[in-house]
Design a protein around this motif. Sequence first.
Motif, PDB file in Angstrom:
ATOM      1  N   THR A 138      95.868   5.023  -6.272  1.00  0.00           N
ATOM      2  CA  THR A 138      94.510   5.592  -6.278  1.00  0.00           C
ATOM      3  C   THR A 138      94.286   6.505  -7.487  1.00  0.00           C
ATOM      4  N   TYR A 139      95.375   6.992  -8.099  1.00  0.00           N
ATOM      5  CA  TYR A 139      95.209   7.801  -9.314  1.00  0.00           C
ATOM      6  C   TYR A 139      94.568   6.965 -10.420  1.00  0.00           C
ATOM      7  N   GLY A 140      94.921   5.678 -10.450  1.00  0.00           N
ATOM      8  CA  GLY A 140      94.342   4.790 -11.458  1.00  0.00           C
ATOM      9  C   GLY A 140      92.838   4.683 -11.290  1.00  0.00           C
ATOM     10  N   ALA A 177      94.773   9.127 -19.430  1.00  0.00           N
ATOM     11  CA  ALA A 177      95.027  10.309 -18.597  1.00  0.00           C
ATOM     12  C   ALA A 177      93.943  11.345 -18.877  1.00  0.00           C
ATOM     13  N   ILE A 178      93.982  12.427 -18.094  1.00  0.00           N
ATOM     14  CA  ILE A 178      93.041  13.524 -18.350  1.00  0.00           C
ATOM     15  C   ILE A 178      93.842  14.813 -18.516  1.00  0.00           C
ATOM     16  N   GLY A 179      93.543  15.566 -19.558  1.00  0.00           N
ATOM     17  CA  GLY A 179      94.334  16.758 -19.880  1.00  0.00           C
ATOM     18  C   GLY A 179      93.488  18.010 -19.921  1.00  0.00           C
ATOM     19  N   LEU A 180      93.525  18.747 -18.819  1.00  0.00           N
ATOM     20  CA  LEU A 180      92.791  20.013 -18.746  1.00  0.00           C
ATOM     21  C   LEU A 180      93.793  21.160 -18.556  1.00  0.00           C
ATOM     22  N   THR A 181      94.665  21.009 -17.556  1.00  0.00           N
ATOM     23  CA  THR A 181      95.603  22.071 -17.179  1.00  0.00           C
ATOM     24  C   THR A 181      96.601  22.365 -18.299  1.00  0.00           C
ATOM     25  N   GLU A 182      96.959  23.653 -18.421  1.00  0.00           N
ATOM     26  CA  GLU A 182      97.940  24.077 -19.429  1.00  0.00           C
ATOM     27  C   GLU A 182      99.022  24.904 -18.740  1.00  0.00           C
ATOM     28  N   SER A 210      99.779  27.932 -18.910  1.00  0.00           N
ATOM     29  CA  SER A 210      99.354  29.236 -18.392  1.00  0.00           C
ATOM     30  C   SER A 210      97.934  29.234 -17.832  1.00  0.00           C
ATOM     31  N   VAL A 211      97.299  28.070 -17.745  1.00  0.00           N
ATOM     32  CA  VAL A 211      95.921  28.009 -17.235  1.00  0.00           C
ATOM     33  C   VAL A 211      95.729  26.781 -16.357  1.00  0.00           C
ATOM     34  N   GLY A 212      95.364  27.020 -15.075  1.00  0.00           N
ATOM     35  CA  GLY A 212      95.067  25.897 -14.184  1.00  0.00           C
ATOM     36  C   GLY A 212      93.700  26.077 -13.562  1.00  0.00           C
ATOM     37  N   SER A 213      93.649  26.893 -12.497  1.00  0.00           N
ATOM     38  CA  SER A 213      92.369  27.119 -11.811  1.00  0.00           C
ATOM     39  C   SER A 213      91.319  27.710 -12.753  1.00  0.00           C
ATOM     40  N   SER A 216      99.786  20.531 -19.227  1.00  0.00           N
ATOM     41  CA  SER A 216     100.858  20.509 -18.235  1.00  0.00           C
ATOM     42  C   SER A 216     100.374  19.869 -16.938  1.00  0.00           C
ATOM     43  N   GLY A 217     101.287  19.171 -16.257  1.00  0.00           N
ATOM     44  CA  GLY A 217     100.945  18.610 -14.945  1.00  0.00           C
ATOM     45  C   GLY A 217     100.044  17.396 -15.036  1.00  0.00           C
ATOM     46  N   ILE A 218     100.157  16.635 -16.121  1.00  0.00           N
ATOM     47  CA  ILE A 218      99.215  15.545 -16.375  1.00  0.00           C
ATOM     48  C   ILE A 218      99.651  14.266 -15.660  1.00  0.00           C
ATOM     49  N   SER A 219      98.827  13.831 -14.708  1.00  0.00           N
ATOM     50  CA  SER A 219      99.128  12.594 -13.973  1.00  0.00           C
ATOM     51  C   SER A 219      99.174  11.422 -14.939  1.00  0.00           C
ATOM     52  N   LEU A 220     100.118  10.531 -14.732  1.00  0.00           N
ATOM     53  CA  LEU A 220     100.322   9.340 -15.568  1.00  0.00           C
ATOM     54  C   LEU A 220     100.701   9.702 -17.003  1.00  0.00           C
ATOM     55  N   ILE A 246     100.408  15.755  -0.293  1.00  0.00           N
ATOM     56  CA  ILE A 246     100.518  17.206  -0.546  1.00  0.00           C
ATOM     57  C   ILE A 246     100.066  17.534  -1.968  1.00  0.00           C
ATOM     58  N   GLY A 247     100.383  16.653  -2.906  1.00  0.00           N
ATOM     59  CA  GLY A 247     100.032  16.918  -4.315  1.00  0.00           C
ATOM     60  C   GLY A 247      98.547  17.156  -4.508  1.00  0.00           C
ATOM     61  N   LEU A 248      97.750  16.469  -3.699  1.00  0.00           N
ATOM     62  CA  LEU A 248      96.307  16.612  -3.911  1.00  0.00           C
ATOM     63  C   LEU A 248      95.696  17.730  -3.066  1.00  0.00           C
ATOM     64  N   GLU A 249      96.558  18.530  -2.442  1.00  0.00           N
ATOM     65  CA  GLU A 249      96.083  19.838  -1.969  1.00  0.00           C
ATOM     66  C   GLU A 249      95.929  20.768  -3.177  1.00  0.00           C
ATOM     67  N   ILE A 250      96.602  20.392  -4.282  1.00  0.00           N
ATOM     68  CA  ILE A 250      96.598  21.239  -5.489  1.00  0.00           C
ATOM     69  C   ILE A 250      95.774  20.586  -6.606  1.00  0.00           C
ATOM     70  N   GLY A 251      96.109  19.324  -6.909  1.00  0.00           N
ATOM     71  CA  GLY A 251      95.502  18.644  -8.056  1.00  0.00           C
ATOM     72  C   GLY A 251      93.981  18.604  -7.973  1.00  0.00           C
ATOM     73  N   ASP A 252      93.323  18.790  -9.118  1.00  0.00           N
ATOM     74  CA  ASP A 252      91.859  18.764  -9.217  1.00  0.00           C
ATOM     75  C   ASP A 252      91.202  19.959  -8.542  1.00  0.00           C
ATOM     76  N   GLY A 253      91.964  21.007  -8.297  1.00  0.00           N
ATOM     77  CA  GLY A 253      91.392  22.219  -7.702  1.00  0.00           C
ATOM     78  C   GLY A 253      92.005  22.519  -6.350  1.00  0.00           C
ATOM     79  N   THR A 254      92.582  23.716  -6.219  1.00  0.00           N
ATOM     80  CA  THR A 254      93.254  24.088  -4.967  1.00  0.00           C
ATOM     81  C   THR A 254      92.225  24.394  -3.873  1.00  0.00           C
ATOM     82  N   ALA A 255      92.726  24.495  -2.643  1.00  0.00           N
ATOM     83  CA  ALA A 255      91.844  24.791  -1.504  1.00  0.00           C
ATOM     84  C   ALA A 255      91.141  26.137  -1.706  1.00  0.00           C
ATOM     85  N   PRO A 315      84.738  36.628  -6.992  1.00  0.00           N
ATOM     86  CA  PRO A 315      85.490  37.826  -7.385  1.00  0.00           C
ATOM     87  C   PRO A 315      85.505  38.037  -8.899  1.00  0.00           C
ATOM     88  N   TYR A 316      84.899  37.123  -9.655  1.00  0.00           N
ATOM     89  CA  TYR A 316      84.907  37.257 -11.120  1.00  0.00           C
ATOM     90  C   TYR A 316      83.525  37.042 -11.685  1.00  0.00           C
TER      91      TYR A 316
HETATM   92  C1  LIG Z   1      99.508  16.012  -7.994  1.00  0.00           C
HETATM   93  C2  LIG Z   1      98.848  16.741  -9.126  1.00  0.00           C
HETATM   94  C3  LIG Z   1      98.196  16.028 -10.116  1.00  0.00           C
HETATM   95  C4  LIG Z   1      97.602  16.705 -11.193  1.00  0.00           C
HETATM   96  N1  LIG Z   1      97.037  15.976 -12.203  1.00  0.00           N
HETATM   97  C5  LIG Z   1      96.467  16.618 -13.245  1.00  0.00           C
HETATM   98  C6  LIG Z   1      95.915  15.884 -14.336  1.00  0.00           C
HETATM   99  O1  LIG Z   1      95.955  14.649 -14.360  1.00  0.00           O
HETATM  100  N2  LIG Z   1      95.345  16.575 -15.356  1.00  0.00           N
HETATM  101  C7  LIG Z   1      95.286  17.933 -15.367  1.00  0.00           C
HETATM  102  O2  LIG Z   1      94.742  18.499 -16.311  1.00  0.00           O
HETATM  103  N3  LIG Z   1      95.831  18.668 -14.364  1.00  0.00           N
HETATM  104  C8  LIG Z   1      96.426  18.046 -13.312  1.00  0.00           C
HETATM  105  N4  LIG Z   1      97.002  18.768 -12.295  1.00  0.00           N
HETATM  106  C9  LIG Z   1      96.987  20.220 -12.366  1.00  0.00           C
HETATM  107  C10 LIG Z   1      96.029  20.840 -11.344  1.00  0.00           C
HETATM  108  O3  LIG Z   1      94.693  20.534 -11.623  1.00  0.00           O
HETATM  109  C11 LIG Z   1      96.309  22.346 -11.295  1.00  0.00           C
HETATM  110  O4  LIG Z   1      97.620  22.476 -10.779  1.00  0.00           O
HETATM  111  C12 LIG Z   1      95.343  23.104 -10.409  1.00  0.00           C
HETATM  112  O5  LIG Z   1      94.073  23.169 -11.007  1.00  0.00           O
HETATM  113  C13 LIG Z   1      95.838  24.533 -10.114  1.00  0.00           C
HETATM  114  O6  LIG Z   1      96.221  25.185 -11.276  1.00  0.00           O
HETATM  115  P1  LIG Z   1      97.657  25.882 -11.376  1.00  0.00           P
HETATM  116  O7  LIG Z   1      98.676  24.902 -10.921  1.00  0.00           O
HETATM  117  O8  LIG Z   1      97.802  26.434 -12.740  1.00  0.00           O
HETATM  118  O9  LIG Z   1      97.622  27.046 -10.324  1.00  0.00           O
HETATM  119  P2  LIG Z   1      97.046  28.520 -10.544  1.00  0.00           P
HETATM  120  O10 LIG Z   1      95.671  28.460 -11.078  1.00  0.00           O
HETATM  121  O11 LIG Z   1      98.046  29.327 -11.281  1.00  0.00           O
HETATM  122  O12 LIG Z   1      96.997  29.011  -9.034  1.00  0.00           O
HETATM  123  C14 LIG Z   1      98.162  29.452  -8.336  1.00  0.00           C
HETATM  124  C15 LIG Z   1      97.736  29.856  -6.926  1.00  0.00           C
HETATM  125  O13 LIG Z   1      96.774  30.916  -6.997  1.00  0.00           O
HETATM  126  C16 LIG Z   1      95.597  30.550  -6.314  1.00  0.00           C
HETATM  127  N5  LIG Z   1      94.427  31.079  -6.999  1.00  0.00           N
HETATM  128  C17 LIG Z   1      94.125  31.026  -8.322  1.00  0.00           C
HETATM  129  N6  LIG Z   1      92.941  31.601  -8.562  1.00  0.00           N
HETATM  130  C18 LIG Z   1      92.472  32.022  -7.364  1.00  0.00           C
HETATM  131  C19 LIG Z   1      91.296  32.693  -6.937  1.00  0.00           C
HETATM  132  N7  LIG Z   1      90.325  33.033  -7.797  1.00  0.00           N
HETATM  133  N8  LIG Z   1      91.152  32.969  -5.613  1.00  0.00           N
HETATM  134  C20 LIG Z   1      92.107  32.608  -4.719  1.00  0.00           C
HETATM  135  N9  LIG Z   1      93.237  31.969  -5.065  1.00  0.00           N
HETATM  136  C21 LIG Z   1      93.423  31.682  -6.366  1.00  0.00           C
HETATM  137  C22 LIG Z   1      95.585  29.030  -6.322  1.00  0.00           C
HETATM  138  O14 LIG Z   1      94.783  28.513  -5.276  1.00  0.00           O
HETATM  139  C23 LIG Z   1      97.060  28.715  -6.163  1.00  0.00           C
HETATM  140  O15 LIG Z   1      97.421  28.761  -4.808  1.00  0.00           O
HETATM  141  C24 LIG Z   1      97.628  18.116 -11.235  1.00  0.00           C
HETATM  142  C25 LIG Z   1      98.288  18.828 -10.230  1.00  0.00           C
HETATM  143  C26 LIG Z   1      98.902  18.152  -9.198  1.00  0.00           C
HETATM  144  C27 LIG Z   1      99.644  18.943  -8.159  1.00  0.00           C
END
Ligand SMILES: Cc1cc2nc3c(=O)[nH]c(=O)nc-3n(C[C@H](O)[C@H](O)[C@H](O)COP(=O)(O)OP(=O)(O)OC[C@H]3O[C@@H](n4cnc5c(N)ncnc54)[C@H](O)[C@@H]3O)c2cc1C
Length: 383
Positions: A84-86, A121-126, A128-131, A154-158, A355-364, A382-383
């Motif tokens: 489904t990632y494809g 692939a798609i490259g957004l995450t680094e 030191s920067v995810g959410s 970092s964390g780039i699928s495929l 479990i991976g997609l509890e995180i990927g593309d934005g955490t809960a 909060p920001y």
């Molecule tokens: C299976 C999988 C596939 C992925 N594929 C890709 C991909 O193809 N391309 C890509 O670019 N990225 C990809 N990612 C990366 C993914 O998008 C990031 O891991 C995600 O956005 C979270 O960023 P982070 O890991 O840096 O966590 P962080 O942003 O460091 O967060 C760490 C924790 O802090 C919490 N947190 C952060 N900010 C807040 C806030 N304001 N309020 C409350 N809680 C907060 C988060 O919810 C988390 O629990 C993938 C990740 C996974 C697991």
Amino acid sequence: MDFAFTPEQEELIRTLRAFARKELAPRSRHWDKTAQFPWEAWRRMGELGLFGLRAPVEYGGQETDLLTMGIVTEEIARGDFSCTYGLQLAGLAGEIVGRNGAEEVKKRWLPPMIGGEAVLAIGLTEPSVGSDAANLACRAVRERDEYVITGEKSGISLGMVAHAIMLFATTNPAAKARGVTAFLVPLDLPGVSRSPLRDLGARAIGRAVLSFDHVRIPASHRLGEEGSGFYQVMRGFDFNRVLIALACLGAAQTSLEETMAYVKERQAFGKPIVQFEGVSFPIAEAATYIDAARWLCYRALWLADHGQPHTKESAMVKWWAPRLSVETIHQCLLLHGHYGYTDELPFEQRLRDVIGLEIGDGTAEVMKLVVARELMGRESLPY
Ligand SMILES: Cc1cc2nc3c(=O)[nH]c(=O)nc-3n(C[C@H](O)[C@H](O)[C@H](O)COP(=O)(O)OP(=O)(O)OC[C@H]3O[C@@H](n4cnc5c(N)ncnc54)[C@H](O)[C@@H]3O)c2cc1C
């Protein structure tokens, strides 16, 4: 209000369910165990047109509605979650490259991607920067008719198999989100290096860290205007989050169906275990939640297809459905007793995969911030 799929959609469901059962499910465990990229299945999905659903017709795509993409994703997830990632990435590429790419870029990359021969692939995450995705460190600096890209994704699928990446880099760090620009970067260029991540699940497709050391690309490989990248990817995430939710629900639903069949067969204390409420009630509860989450997904896609706002609904299902899928598959594993704990049955793999997609593309947590913002305005942030 009409909750029925059309006869064409019903036919699509039947076709893909048979494809997933015959061609994906029997190989899924092998791909997971060997961490082998499923090229053959990829090409078959290409032949079926599944990677061109959102791409422009003139490059071999179909420009179908998002509801159809939802159906496809849910059905493929029943056979193999990694596949489904494809669909997700091809859907995002169809939109992002299809809408914003220069003619030469679209011609070069969309037809082979649609055919299942090239992976984007798609490259957004680094590192030191995810959410906080507006604060990218990866830089793109214009030098005459080229851009020079330096940074790490970092964390780039495929990431280990991709031929090119839709990369988001800053062209103006002070402007934060408004300084993010999208590029199509071929991954065979000098200065690109990659290293794999050892993940819990979705091992068939894998993730990687990609480094860009003064990688030069033609300026024509910019996707859209400078500063428009963040908005492009967020628009894509608004529908992709629903597809992720449906992928998770597809894996949960197939697990539940297998479990319903098993508990009618399995005997304990002289009767089929389905007759114990401790067994049938968790199944009834899971079926209720899956049905509710699934229809919220299709409502979100319906809103998107009708050009209506759907950010709230897509964030709702993105936090809920992966969690629900994890809980449901866990319950299914337990209802299979000790067999469920082995890798002879698919539950442990599916659990690791979703479990991976509890995180990927934005955490809960981030999704709930989005829902709160949509409900109560920016003062809830909060920001
Ligand atoms: C299976 C999988 C596939 C992925 N594929 C890709 C991909 O193809 N391309 C890509 O670019 N990225 C990809 N990612 C990366 C993914 O998008 C990031 O891991 C995600 O956005 C979270 O960023 P982070 O890991 O840096 O966590 P962080 O942003 O460091 O967060 C760490 C924790 O802090 C919490 N947190 C952060 N900010 C807040 C806030 N304001 N309020 C409350 N809680 C907060 C988060 O919810 C988390 O629990 C993938 C990740 C996974 C697991």
